[in-house]
Write an enzyme that holds these catalytic residues in place. Structure first.
Site, PDB file in Angstrom:
ATOM      1  N   ASP A 104       0.814  -1.216   0.000  1.00 12.34           N
ATOM      2  CA  ASP A 104       0.000   0.000   0.000  1.00 12.34           C
ATOM      3  C   ASP A 104       0.846   1.265   0.000  1.00 12.34           C
ATOM      4  OD1 ASP A 104       0.969  -0.374   2.556  1.00 12.34           O
ATOM      5  OD2 ASP A 104      -0.961  -0.793   3.448  1.00 12.34           O
ATOM      6  N   ASN A 152      -7.126  -2.264  14.679  1.00 14.25           N
ATOM      7  CA  ASN A 152      -8.520  -2.559  14.332  1.00 14.25           C
ATOM      8  C   ASN A 152      -8.638  -3.780  13.412  1.00 14.25           C
ATOM      9  OD1 ASN A 152      -7.576  -1.619  11.911  1.00 14.25           O
ATOM     10  ND2 ASN A 152      -8.966   0.127  11.754  1.00 14.25           N
ATOM     11  N   HIS A 169      -6.976  -4.274  10.557  1.00 12.45           N
ATOM     12  CA  HIS A 169      -6.766  -4.092   9.116  1.00 12.45           C
ATOM     13  C   HIS A 169      -5.506  -4.809   8.657  1.00 12.45           C
ATOM     14  CE1 HIS A 169      -4.462  -0.009   9.739  1.00 12.45           C
ATOM     15  NE2 HIS A 169      -3.590  -0.986   9.605  1.00 12.45           N
ATOM     16  N   GLU A 180      -9.658  -1.693   5.693  1.00 14.68           N
ATOM     17  CA  GLU A 180     -10.202  -1.322   6.997  1.00 14.68           C
ATOM     18  C   GLU A 180     -11.503  -2.072   7.275  1.00 14.68           C
ATOM     19  OE1 GLU A 180      -8.401   0.427   8.877  1.00 14.68           O
ATOM     20  OE2 GLU A 180      -7.790   2.358   8.037  1.00 14.68           O
TER      21      GLU A 180
HETATM   22  C1  F6R Z   1       1.621  -1.160   6.164  1.00 17.73           C
HETATM   23  C2  F6R Z   1       0.316  -1.789   6.325  1.00 17.73           C
HETATM   24  C3  F6R Z   1      -0.453  -1.724   7.591  1.00 17.73           C
HETATM   25  C4  F6R Z   1       0.427  -1.983   8.833  1.00 17.73           C
HETATM   26  C5  F6R Z   1      -0.418  -1.881  10.096  1.00 17.73           C
HETATM   27  C6  F6R Z   1       0.431  -2.053  11.336  1.00 17.73           C
HETATM   28  O1  F6R Z   1       2.114  -1.379   4.844  1.00 17.73           O
HETATM   29  O2  F6R Z   1      -0.158  -2.333   5.386  1.00 17.73           O
HETATM   30  O3  F6R Z   1      -1.492  -2.654   7.536  1.00 17.73           O
HETATM   31  O4  F6R Z   1       0.988  -3.257   8.724  1.00 17.73           O
HETATM   32  O5  F6R Z   1      -1.027  -0.617  10.148  1.00 17.73           O
HETATM   33  O6  F6R Z   1       1.330  -0.998  11.439  1.00 17.73           O
HETATM   34  P1  F6R Z   1       2.457  -0.974  12.564  1.00 17.73           P
HETATM   35  O7  F6R Z   1       3.428  -2.058  12.208  1.00 17.73           O
HETATM   36  O8  F6R Z   1       3.087   0.392  12.439  1.00 17.73           O
HETATM   37  O9  F6R Z   1       1.783  -1.208  13.863  1.00 17.73           O
END
Ligand code: F6R
Length: 239
Positions: free
Chosen positions: A67, A135, A137, A142
């Site tokens: 992403d 959450n 995701h 989301e």
């Molecule tokens: C990042 C992504 C997100 C993160 C998630 C956790 O490319 O796709 O899904 O993996 O937000 O983020 P952290 O590791 O910062 O807690």
């Protein structure tokens, strides 16, 4: 779904790096699906070390990131483009043209998503690395009433904007949209490794491991895949 629980972040990072390293050694021209965020930073550090020590060769590897924020310039300090070059790509011998990250500066976001989906689907991901949001995701899929299958433009939830504001000057500075692989794009990978560290991921991990599938917890769709390893630290597992 297999589960590995480690004492701390360092051990999680090393275990994840070993899986990526094995993939590259077994198939030097493999396709890696990569994630950003704070969780995989230690894994990338370990992969850079293995490369420096002459243990890994990335010259035939292709990568696809999950992403990117939208809109955002590649050179923005907070873009996932910048993140990936700073944390991994600048330190290894991956070919520049083998790196794929959705273009957050594309004028037409949907066209960019369609072409990204086409290329990633054509190549096929051998090993997808995932983090998980508080959450639930994955990528920027989301929680919602329904989930998109393919790479698409999405609005970030307030929860995600807030969680990611730690990387920006303020919450207002966080882009409110993103381009992300869809749930189907992610599930098409041959093998998936999800990393989770810290107490704030506990609820999401409990939801993921309870074996049910719900759009309220996008990661739960990983239960439909037959080769997923969840690697987490004690805090994420025990709460
Ligand atoms: C990042 C992504 C997100 C993160 C998630 C956790 O490319 O796709 O899904 O993996 O937000 O983020 P952290 O590791 O910062 O807690």
């Amino acid at each position: 779904m297999r589960l590995q629980v480690f004492e701390n972040y360092e051990e999680v990072s090393k275990a994840a790096a070993k899986i990526v390293a094995s993939q590259i050694i077994v198939k030097p021209d493999c396709v890696l699906g990569l994630a950003t965020g704070s969780t995989p930073v230690g894994m990338y550090r370990e992969l850079c070390r293995m490369y420096r020590d002459g243990l890994l060769d990335f010259s035939a590897v292709t990568t696809f990131n999950l992403d990117e924020y939208y809109p955002i310039d590649r050179d923005n300090a907070q873009s996932y483009h910048t993140f990936m070059w700073e944390n991994l790509f600048s330190h290894i011998n991956v070919r520049k043209d083998a790196v794929h990250i959705p273009d957050g500066s594309a004028l037409d976001a949907q066209t960019e998503c369609d072409s990204y989906e086409r290329v990633v689907t054509e190549k096929g991901v051998d090993l997808q690395i995932l983090g998980i949001g508080q959450n639930g995701h994955i990528g920027f899929n989301e929680p919602d009433e329904s989930l998109e299958v393919k790479t698409h433009v999405t609005a970030l939830t307030d929860n995600t904007v807030h969680a990611n504001s730690r990387f920006f000057e303020s919450e207002e500075a966080v882009p409110k949209k993103a381009l992300t692989m869809g749930i189907g794009t992610i599930l098409a990978a041959k093998k998936i490794v999800l990393l989770a560290c810290g107490k704030n991921k506990h609820d999401a991990i409990v939801g993921l491991l309870n074996g049910r599938v719900t759009t309220a917890l996008p990661a739960s769709f990983l239960n439909l895949h037959n080769d997923v390893i969840v690697i987490c630290d004690k805090e994420a597992y025990e709460g």
